[in-house]
Design a protein around this motif. Structure first.
Motif, PDB file in Angstrom:
ATOM      1  N   VAL A  15      21.818  17.377   3.951  1.00 54.55           N
ATOM      2  CA  VAL A  15      21.299  15.991   3.614  1.00 54.55           C
ATOM      3  C   VAL A  15      22.345  14.980   3.389  1.00 54.55           C
ATOM      4  CG1 VAL A  15      18.707  16.676   3.293  1.00 54.55           C
ATOM      5  CG2 VAL A  15      20.266  16.244   1.445  1.00 54.55           C
ATOM      6  N   PRO A  16      22.224  13.630   3.961  1.00 50.14           N
ATOM      7  CA  PRO A  16      23.445  12.673   3.644  1.00 50.14           C
ATOM      8  C   PRO A  16      23.259  12.599   2.142  1.00 50.14           C
ATOM      9  CG  PRO A  16      22.020  11.982   5.501  1.00 50.14           C
ATOM     10  CD  PRO A  16      21.369  13.069   4.736  1.00 50.14           C
ATOM     11  N   VAL A  17      24.362  11.728   1.832  1.00 49.93           N
ATOM     12  CA  VAL A  17      24.592  11.309   0.435  1.00 49.93           C
ATOM     13  C   VAL A  17      24.842  12.061  -0.986  1.00 49.93           C
ATOM     14  CG1 VAL A  17      23.612   9.045  -1.106  1.00 49.93           C
ATOM     15  CG2 VAL A  17      23.312   9.200   1.414  1.00 49.93           C
ATOM     16  N   PHE A  18      23.618  12.083  -1.615  1.00 52.96           N
ATOM     17  CA  PHE A  18      24.062  12.925  -2.871  1.00 52.96           C
ATOM     18  C   PHE A  18      23.815  14.361  -2.856  1.00 52.96           C
ATOM     19  CE2 PHE A  18      22.725   8.636  -4.308  1.00 52.96           C
ATOM     20  CZ  PHE A  18      23.956   8.497  -4.862  1.00 52.96           C
ATOM     21  N   ASP A  19      22.962  14.546  -1.904  1.00 50.19           N
ATOM     22  CA  ASP A  19      22.852  16.205  -1.924  1.00 50.19           C
ATOM     23  C   ASP A  19      23.415  16.888  -0.632  1.00 50.19           C
ATOM     24  OD1 ASP A  19      21.178  16.035  -4.102  1.00 50.19           O
ATOM     25  OD2 ASP A  19      19.372  16.190  -3.167  1.00 50.19           O
ATOM     26  N   ARG A  20      24.723  16.330  -0.272  1.00 49.75           N
ATOM     27  CA  ARG A  20      25.348  16.987   0.861  1.00 49.75           C
ATOM     28  C   ARG A  20      25.478  18.343   0.591  1.00 49.75           C
ATOM     29  NH1 ARG A  20      29.640  13.047   3.088  1.00 49.75           N
ATOM     30  NH2 ARG A  20      28.674  11.290   2.499  1.00 49.75           N
ATOM     31  N   GLY A  71      29.952  15.025   7.118  1.00 49.31           N
ATOM     32  CA  GLY A  71      28.676  13.812   6.452  1.00 49.31           C
ATOM     33  C   GLY A  71      27.582  14.796   5.608  1.00 49.31           C
ATOM     34  N   GLY A  72      28.241  15.762   5.120  1.00 52.44           N
ATOM     35  CA  GLY A  72      27.147  16.485   4.388  1.00 52.44           C
ATOM     36  C   GLY A  72      26.337  17.551   4.974  1.00 52.44           C
ATOM     37  N   ILE A  73      26.657  17.738   6.238  1.00 53.52           N
ATOM     38  CA  ILE A  73      25.486  18.486   7.027  1.00 53.52           C
ATOM     39  C   ILE A  73      26.283  19.335   8.126  1.00 53.52           C
ATOM     40  CG2 ILE A  73      23.802  17.999   9.106  1.00 53.52           C
ATOM     41  CD1 ILE A  73      23.577  15.190   7.914  1.00 53.52           C
ATOM     42  N   SER A  74      25.702  20.781   8.269  1.00 51.68           N
ATOM     43  CA  SER A  74      26.385  21.622   9.035  1.00 51.68           C
ATOM     44  C   SER A  74      26.713  21.163  10.380  1.00 51.68           C
ATOM     45  CB  SER A  74      25.772  22.856   8.749  1.00 51.68           C
ATOM     46  OG  SER A  74      24.302  22.938   9.529  1.00 51.68           O
ATOM     47  N   ASN A  75      27.577  21.555  10.971  1.00 49.63           N
ATOM     48  CA  ASN A  75      27.961  21.074  12.377  1.00 49.63           C
ATOM     49  C   ASN A  75      27.822  22.395  13.359  1.00 49.63           C
ATOM     50  OD1 ASN A  75      30.336  22.266  12.002  1.00 49.63           O
ATOM     51  ND2 ASN A  75      31.724  20.638  12.388  1.00 49.63           N
ATOM     52  N   GLY A  76      27.535  23.522  12.865  1.00 49.23           N
ATOM     53  CA  GLY A  76      27.181  24.681  13.658  1.00 49.23           C
ATOM     54  C   GLY A  76      28.764  25.498  13.582  1.00 49.23           C
ATOM     55  N   GLU A  77      29.735  25.131  12.988  1.00 46.77           N
ATOM     56  CA  GLU A  77      30.902  26.054  12.836  1.00 46.77           C
ATOM     57  C   GLU A  77      30.695  26.778  11.628  1.00 46.77           C
ATOM     58  OE1 GLU A  77      33.263  25.823  15.420  1.00 46.77           O
ATOM     59  OE2 GLU A  77      31.831  24.369  16.445  1.00 46.77           O
ATOM     60  N   GLU A  78      31.659  27.850  11.409  1.00 42.99           N
ATOM     61  CA  GLU A  78      31.542  28.567  10.258  1.00 42.99           C
ATOM     62  C   GLU A  78      31.942  27.680   8.896  1.00 42.99           C
ATOM     63  OE1 GLU A  78      33.361  32.593  11.449  1.00 42.99           O
ATOM     64  OE2 GLU A  78      34.458  31.904   9.489  1.00 42.99           O
ATOM     65  N   MET A 113      15.062  12.489   1.252  1.00 43.66           N
ATOM     66  CA  MET A 113      15.676  13.213   0.256  1.00 43.66           C
ATOM     67  C   MET A 113      17.013  13.100  -0.059  1.00 43.66           C
ATOM     68  SD  MET A 113      13.172  14.970  -1.298  1.00 43.66           S
ATOM     69  CE  MET A 113      14.330  16.327  -2.398  1.00 43.66           C
ATOM     70  N   GLY A 114      17.575  13.449  -1.165  1.00 44.72           N
ATOM     71  CA  GLY A 114      19.035  13.521  -1.137  1.00 44.72           C
ATOM     72  C   GLY A 114      19.679  12.167  -1.326  1.00 44.72           C
ATOM     73  N   ASN A 115      18.882  10.963  -1.667  1.00 40.91           N
ATOM     74  CA  ASN A 115      19.502   9.718  -1.905  1.00 40.91           C
ATOM     75  C   ASN A 115      19.193   9.342  -3.264  1.00 40.91           C
ATOM     76  OD1 ASN A 115      20.169   8.675   0.975  1.00 40.91           O
ATOM     77  ND2 ASN A 115      18.158   9.734   1.075  1.00 40.91           N
ATOM     78  N   SER A 116      18.904  10.036  -4.090  1.00 42.63           N
ATOM     79  CA  SER A 116      18.802   9.931  -5.748  1.00 42.63           C
ATOM     80  C   SER A 116      19.807  10.705  -6.201  1.00 42.63           C
ATOM     81  CB  SER A 116      17.264  10.091  -6.108  1.00 42.63           C
ATOM     82  OG  SER A 116      16.391   9.364  -5.745  1.00 42.63           O
ATOM     83  N   ALA A 119      29.166  15.335  -7.875  1.00 41.60           N
ATOM     84  CA  ALA A 119      29.307  13.889  -7.628  1.00 41.60           C
ATOM     85  C   ALA A 119      30.420  13.537  -6.803  1.00 41.60           C
ATOM     86  CB  ALA A 119      29.381  13.208  -8.906  1.00 41.60           C
ATOM     87  N   MET A 120      31.653  14.434  -7.054  1.00 42.56           N
ATOM     88  CA  MET A 120      32.870  13.907  -6.391  1.00 42.56           C
ATOM     89  C   MET A 120      32.636  14.404  -4.625  1.00 42.56           C
ATOM     90  SD  MET A 120      34.416  12.375  -8.154  1.00 42.56           S
ATOM     91  CE  MET A 120      33.513  11.845  -9.517  1.00 42.56           C
ATOM     92  N   LEU A 121      31.977  15.659  -4.651  1.00 37.08           N
ATOM     93  CA  LEU A 121      31.958  16.265  -3.202  1.00 37.08           C
ATOM     94  C   LEU A 121      30.735  15.422  -2.421  1.00 37.08           C
ATOM     95  CD1 LEU A 121      33.619  18.392  -1.862  1.00 37.08           C
ATOM     96  CD2 LEU A 121      33.801  18.481  -4.175  1.00 37.08           C
ATOM     97  N   SER A 122      30.308  14.401  -3.276  1.00 33.40           N
ATOM     98  CA  SER A 122      29.050  13.636  -2.229  1.00 33.40           C
ATOM     99  C   SER A 122      29.660  12.582  -1.887  1.00 33.40           C
ATOM    100  CB  SER A 122      27.952  13.350  -3.389  1.00 33.40           C
ATOM    101  OG  SER A 122      28.516  12.321  -4.472  1.00 33.40           O
ATOM    102  N   LEU A 123      30.799  12.395  -2.321  1.00 35.32           N
ATOM    103  CA  LEU A 123      31.824  10.996  -1.770  1.00 35.32           C
ATOM    104  C   LEU A 123      32.119  11.408  -0.192  1.00 35.32           C
ATOM    105  CD1 LEU A 123      33.867  10.091  -4.787  1.00 35.32           C
ATOM    106  CD2 LEU A 123      31.410   9.112  -4.075  1.00 35.32           C
ATOM    107  N   PRO A 124      32.070  10.264   0.536  1.00 30.66           N
ATOM    108  CA  PRO A 124      32.561  10.407   1.971  1.00 30.66           C
ATOM    109  C   PRO A 124      34.037  10.665   1.880  1.00 30.66           C
ATOM    110  CG  PRO A 124      31.372   8.297   1.762  1.00 30.66           C
ATOM    111  CD  PRO A 124      31.389   8.946   0.293  1.00 30.66           C
TER     112      PRO A 124
END
Lengths: 366, 366, 366, 366
Positions: free
Chosen positions: C223-228, C285-292, D1-4, D236-241
């Motif tokens: 998922v985006p943002v904090f729980d990548r 962007g925190g989301i798998s792209n299908g690669e290893e 989800m994932g935005n908190s 926290a750090m790996l959640s950064l773009p």
């Protein structure tokens, strides 16, 4: 803490009665849902002040703005932020509240907890906080309706000692909305409206009971132990301003029966497992059984009354207080859309949690 | 999901009625608390079967073992794992349940949700699951008592239509424990016991109401909006097997009053802000106001009865079922320690959450 | 707090190095998964002491017992409780630790945090705590493999300055398990083993890097943002004893490239969107792209060494300490199954969360 | 989800790059903190585009509005909602992105996950999302500073292969802010700036490493096992773009040392337990040890470059893409305040969690 609700469809509300505005952020809304501000506004209008002769005449249009989470009319799966600006602010109406604790309000307890409080209109403890709940609930209701054919219907069943007649079936929305008190029994509704006007003329207030029914739920929604469906609904209902009780199915009245009278026999109807009666209220062991979900919520009489009351001030001196201004003599009509919203939020969140563990966990382990 | 409760003092229960055992893991217990297995055993003994003539004669010693989290008799701040082995297993008594759904039990809904279930004694849906709650609650009660002088007292107030007389004050534990039904009114208690024995001889069951009071709470415990103290208590109570309703303070009866009759006037007593009456039940706006906390929980009659009942089997055929074996004709006496446990868990968790925000909520365990 | 991991597939571990045992409770496991204690034991055996000549000779069979959550060999959807009794306890080996803080261990910080600690073998800070992680991870791995054809493979890539040769492809489990150090490059493995024996003979220790690859992930997990995905993996890896660093894809080395050198061009391969290179490490962007999926974890040299070290005692006096007894001169070989376990836990939890929001949310909103 | 993010000091961010705005809701802020929009604006200004010659010239004032949670200049303990309207929107600049996936961006993965996306400027995947983090972090930093004398300082340590000289001590904020690249070594800073301008003139980009130090932390902050301080910081750090790696203390370089070289000996200094070296980076067993906290974060070169790149379009055809418009050739200078914000959020949340269990973690805001 305590301003968020839900696990996977999670809302966070914010805002005070007389601050810049109120709102909600919804995290976890599925993508691709078509939704418009107008559809949400319909529900806010059911909640807003000034909508009828028996609610507060405070004039607040409650126009919402969707700030994020939509693109070309559909949700994107990112957070939906909704803002409603406050417009009808008359802080001077609350001058007295700066100094005096209103009886059976949260003025004293907020002060005790936080050491300070926003006294303007009750600040965060104002029922105005529920605007965000109703906006989020409108989206949850649409998902349940569109995606699962689940329908949530609340209505006023009792005002003080005036109770409606038993319902013939699932009440139509039009019948609920047909009168200002939102009771689908037109005869009882008329008596309720008169009672509310009467106590208002006395500077007094009344409470009552709102019922809620849900149809279309499949069997299997909810989880055992702590997050039972009825437990989460109870929490949702007791989180509402002025609520004092909750019961599901037979509730308190069911305690008078024996087991042989109370149990719901299983039968086969149209090829499905059903129950012959519904004293369970549609839930067994915390999980829906496919019958109509049914529960009731008790609301105390509005705490704000125009008659003088004994109280104390912030300096610890005993004094008197009489509310001025514009208040609801009975919160129930406006509570109806709020209860529908909270119910939809509970059901959708469980739906999404369940989809993660069985149905929607899209592979077979057999 | 759904097997954990609490945010900072967080418990996770596990175990089935006829599996290897039941237990709980407690995460977040403050360090340095002196506690022994014997102290926890006292509470388990209040909950266990076979303790009196009006509960199930099932023989289960419920001896607990503390597996972690203690060192030299005191908590270390790490998770406390507690295990109770199951001993009195007669799975053959449940042969019929393999095929037939027991009315008003969770057999059918578990099957609908999970696609499979452990049918031995109800598996996870058995009230045996509450062993872990009571063990964790014993620790929470000790912390509240030792660190904050907070006392939690539940008791049976009503069995079917037999209600106790109004209480003169906060009931003593000895008065609650003085009889098998755990009602501090000895006259009503005698009638309740007779009623329970009577319905048992008929192969039937009864329900009723348990009340709970808490004294010693300061003003300021709890949070606004979703996690109000009464909302979390309502969830805790509705998470109990067989519970159907919850009310705080005046509850459903309060809906019959007008605001001028219902509001609790503030007064100054012994230099503190108090209320002259307590229809609020000790909580206003979700936050304790320093008065006695008071709430009631409704329990339906036990679903398991020895009389034959109509039901359906797992193949979809209508049939009959009559329970055999050993069952509680009334769950209320054993529910009393469970309600105390859940109440203590809610209060301690809020206490710890508040202590993070408000220095008033501190307690010393040394 | 802090002893649970995951949102929907949530584990809670408990237990100390020299207490009664260690274990885990898993809440949220999907029902109907066939699993045996023997399958879980296989993973515990990869983690246990005494398995080879380069790990600690401590003798601990680590035999597990499943206490709940299974019925007739399959999961029921209720919590799975797993217990491993501690057997090889020699608390006297830790007498000195009662008084002296071991350098670069957690003795001092536990004391500072909790005000007390269990000094026997490090108590909760012992790597023995990871037993529960590995047991839960064995179940997660099986679900991913059986239900989604996702395969997780960790291996030792570097011990001190000895690095393996580049991998030709996804390494086979047999190649990883072919030697005691769990490095799929047999030449490097031999040198690593010699180095570990050499430092052990000096009473010293070494660290290194473990790599982990995952194949079979579809695009769209996370998922985006904090729980990548990479954020949750980073947390999982840095939660391991002795870990000091994490990097995904090109990691720290990628900082030396220009954007035109670093970007992964999209191409179409076998009808699917793929990337020509994989400096992203399988996640964008925190989301798998299908690669290893590809990431690396750095472990410091084992803090416990047999050589005398300067330290202070609990009374604040400077002193010396030399460990006695049985220790790992290098934690990496035993870290391999733990990293696989944590990776599986992160991936399965995201899988279940995602199923709630899109794929598995089983109705169409279009 | 994932935005908190966070447990007790919990933030939820929302908003897209080219929607109506971006913002954050903070739940759990202690009451009575004096804070102004101007103080928060200072931090937003450090993050905003257009602030110097080496960042994107996009013109966005990023003026914030506080919508709730304050009364008379101090926090009330209720949620703080902050809104920043988007102003400089040129959606036409993104026309090409409607059809083509930008390499090493999140366009493709968002599409794969959600089935749709907001393509304008990357929508939610834009670094504009971090506005809310910085606003919330400004409040967290003030609480840490005012209540606990804790100071957080990040700075650019490396751009591509240009590394700063070793620091003499804790760097002054003025030294960090003295140049556009935010590197406290003025000689290295000059070379970094030249490098950034050079790659920009080539239509290319660079990455590097940001270091962060925290001083003033007492020993005892953090928790064992999953929520270790370094684990939460890593997340926290790996959640950064654009971040690709994290290391604490000796990090990856520490893997080259032996235990006898790496361990930090305990000593007594000024009556306190200290370590003679700090390869641990201020944290042992997940808990602060009272030394300076030290960690590093790797950022890849900016994915957006002006040179033509190979990619595919949404119809599955291979094509070329060259970004137009205004972009950061190096994200590091603007990442500095974001890293400080995330660090403060992690530390404050742990502080509040610890204060619930340990009275040593208290702070006064009065």
């Amino acid at each position: 803490m305590g301003n968020s609700f839900g696990t996977l469809f999670r809302i966070t509300t914010w805002g005070e009665s007389h601050g810049a505005g109120v709102g909600v952020v919804i995290d976890g809304c599925p993508p691709n849902l078509p939704i418009t501000a107008e559809e949400i506004q319909v529900e806010l209008d059911r909640r807003r002040p000034g909508q009828s002769s028996i609610v507060t005449p405070r004039k607040e249009a409650d126009s919402l703005e969707i700030l994020s989470g939509l693109y070309e009319g559909r949700t994107t799966g990112t957070p939906i932020s909704i803002l409603v600006r406050n417009t009808d602010q008359r802080p001077s109406a609350y001058d007295e509240m700066l100094e005096k604790y209103r009886p059976s309000h949260a003025d004293y307890t907020y002060q005790a907890k936080f050491g300070r409080r926003d006294p303007r209109g009750g600040g965060r403890s104002s029922a105005r906080e529920t605007v965000g709940r109703v906006a989020a609930g409108a989206i949850a209701k649409k998902i349940l309706s569109l995606g699962a054919a689940v329908e949530v219907r609340a209505y006023v069943a009792q005002v003080q000692d005036i109770a409606m007649a038993p319902l013939a079936g699932f009440p139509a929305l039009a019948d609920v909305e047909a009168n200002a008190v939102r009771c689908p029994d037109p005869v009882a509704a008329q008596r309720m409206i008169e009672r509310i006007k009467e106590v208002r003329s006395q500077g007094d207030s009344v409470g009552g009971v709102v019922e809620c029914r849900v149809r279309g739920l499949p069997a299997g929604l909810g989880v055992p132990v702590f997050d039972r469906l009825e437990a989460d609904l109870a929490k949702a209902m007791l989180s509402l301003p002025a609520s004092k009780g909750f019961e599901v199915g037979s509730g308190f009245a069911g305690t008078l029966l024996k087991g042989s009278e109370h149990n719901d026999p299983f039968v086969i109807r149209e090829g499905r497992v059903r129950t012959a009666s519904n004293r369970s209220g549609g839930v067994q062991g915390g999980i829906s059984n496919g019958e109509e979900l049914f529960f009731r919520t008790a609301f105390k009489p509005t705490a704000t009354i125009l008659r003088p009351q004994k109280t104390v001030d912030i300096h610890g001196a005993e004094t008197e207080l009489a509310a001025r201004g514009r208040h609801d003599p009975c919160v129930l009509p406006r509570a109806v859309p709020i209860i529908e919203a909270m119910t939809a939020l509970v059901l959708l969140d469980h739906w999404m949690r369940d989809s993660a563990q069985n149905r929607a966990f899209e592979f077979s382990l057999s």
